[in-house]
Design an enzyme around this catalytic site. Sequence first.
Site, mmCIF file in Angstrom:
data_model
loop_
_atom_site.group_PDB
_atom_site.id
_atom_site.type_symbol
_atom_site.label_atom_id
_atom_site.label_comp_id
_atom_site.label_asym_id
_atom_site.label_seq_id
_atom_site.Cartn_x
_atom_site.Cartn_y
_atom_site.Cartn_z
ATOM 1 N N LYS A 11 0.856 -1.200 0.000
ATOM 2 C CA LYS A 11 0.000 0.000 0.000
ATOM 3 C C LYS A 11 0.893 1.251 0.000
ATOM 4 O O LYS A 11 1.961 1.225 -0.592
ATOM 5 C CB LYS A 11 -0.972 -0.047 1.176
ATOM 6 C CG LYS A 11 -1.743 -1.376 1.211
ATOM 7 C CD LYS A 11 -2.906 -1.374 2.129
ATOM 8 C CE LYS A 11 -3.593 -2.739 2.045
ATOM 9 N NZ LYS A 11 -4.826 -2.839 2.788
ATOM 10 N N HIS A 93 -8.211 -2.977 -6.433
ATOM 11 C CA HIS A 93 -8.235 -3.083 -4.968
ATOM 12 C C HIS A 93 -9.380 -2.227 -4.423
ATOM 13 O O HIS A 93 -9.660 -1.149 -4.951
ATOM 14 C CB HIS A 93 -6.889 -2.625 -4.392
ATOM 15 C CG HIS A 93 -6.759 -2.975 -2.934
ATOM 16 N ND1 HIS A 93 -7.371 -2.242 -1.946
ATOM 17 C CD2 HIS A 93 -6.116 -3.990 -2.309
ATOM 18 C CE1 HIS A 93 -7.100 -2.807 -0.770
ATOM 19 N NE2 HIS A 93 -6.343 -3.862 -0.965
ATOM 20 N N GLU A 163 -11.062 -10.429 -1.562
ATOM 21 C CA GLU A 163 -10.750 -9.673 -0.351
ATOM 22 C C GLU A 163 -12.018 -9.013 0.194
ATOM 23 O O GLU A 163 -12.429 -7.953 -0.293
ATOM 24 C CB GLU A 163 -9.739 -8.562 -0.663
ATOM 25 C CG GLU A 163 -8.406 -9.054 -1.181
ATOM 26 C CD GLU A 163 -7.319 -8.019 -0.938
ATOM 27 O OE1 GLU A 163 -6.337 -8.369 -0.287
ATOM 28 O OE2 GLU A 163 -7.459 -6.869 -1.373
ATOM 29 N N SER A 208 -6.600 -9.384 6.362
ATOM 30 C CA SER A 208 -6.129 -9.751 7.698
ATOM 31 C C SER A 208 -5.489 -11.136 7.773
ATOM 32 O O SER A 208 -5.625 -11.841 8.772
ATOM 33 C CB SER A 208 -7.269 -9.633 8.730
ATOM 34 O OG SER A 208 -7.657 -8.277 8.875
HETATM 35 P P1 PGA Z 1 -4.457 -6.580 5.193
HETATM 36 O O1 PGA Z 1 -4.656 -5.998 3.702
HETATM 37 O O2 PGA Z 1 -3.694 -7.880 5.057
HETATM 38 O O3 PGA Z 1 -3.668 -5.519 5.908
HETATM 39 O O4 PGA Z 1 -5.814 -6.797 5.761
HETATM 40 C C1 PGA Z 1 -4.915 -6.843 2.615
HETATM 41 C C2 PGA Z 1 -5.085 -6.044 1.352
HETATM 42 O O5 PGA Z 1 -5.718 -4.975 1.391
HETATM 43 O O6 PGA Z 1 -4.603 -6.457 0.277
#
Ligand code: PGA
Length: 248
Positions: A11, A93, A163, A208
């Site tokens: 990110k 995303h 996701e 997560s």
């Molecule tokens: P996270 O993010 O593992 O911090 O929940 C996953 C993503 O947004 O690809």
Amino acid sequence: MRRKLAAGNWKMNGDAALLGELATLAGQQADTAPEILICPPHPLLAHAVSVTDGSPVGIGGQDCHAARTGAHTGDVSAPMIAATGAQAVIVGHSERRAEHHETSEIVRAKATAAMAAGLTTILCIGESEEERLGNDTLKHIADLMHASLPDAATGDTLVIAYEPIWAIGTGRVPTLDQIVETHDMLRDELVGRFGPDAMTIRLLYGGSVKPTNAAEIFTADNVDGALVGGASLKAADFQPIIAALAAS
Ligand code: PGA
């Protein structure tokens, strides 16, 4: 046979210290491990490619524009990402869909451009909490995927990341039954759309994923790996997830 894939999405995080983590991660990998991919912010792509050079860790972008070039200030095209030596790109995303108002039509155009540039395209889809609690959860997820998919895809060009929006960065994950049900449905939909070749398209779970829950998630037949945000920022967190995937 689908090669497992552990993909990290940094990110909007990344600096010299994080490139150090990347070097550590690259040094820890055996060639027999699952495919590993790290997606840093665009300004770090070329650095990340050189830090991982000669290692099994591949590098990808987090988004691309649908056009090759043009008057799109601040945007980056798929051929530009490929020119850094990166091999993949995330599109669609939920943070981009929400913060940049990306519709599935836009995401579809981006995925098509990414494939044309020779990048493996990691196409993200997922439901909101409200949609998860509603009656048509699976249909909603399937519709989102179909609307975002390019016309043609193979296991070499496309990866799907499921996701759930409510699971991203929250520490909450769906039950294993929900993950199995969703991924099995996505596999059926992909085969219905692209034919038997779609058996080779990898399906990642994201939201997560941590060292503590990865092994259980990876027991699902149609979970071929993970797209990991927070836990991809430190080699000490990402490495156990890679190990759990290798053991699954
Ligand atoms: P996270 O993010 O593992 O911090 O929940 C996953 C993503 O947004 O690809």
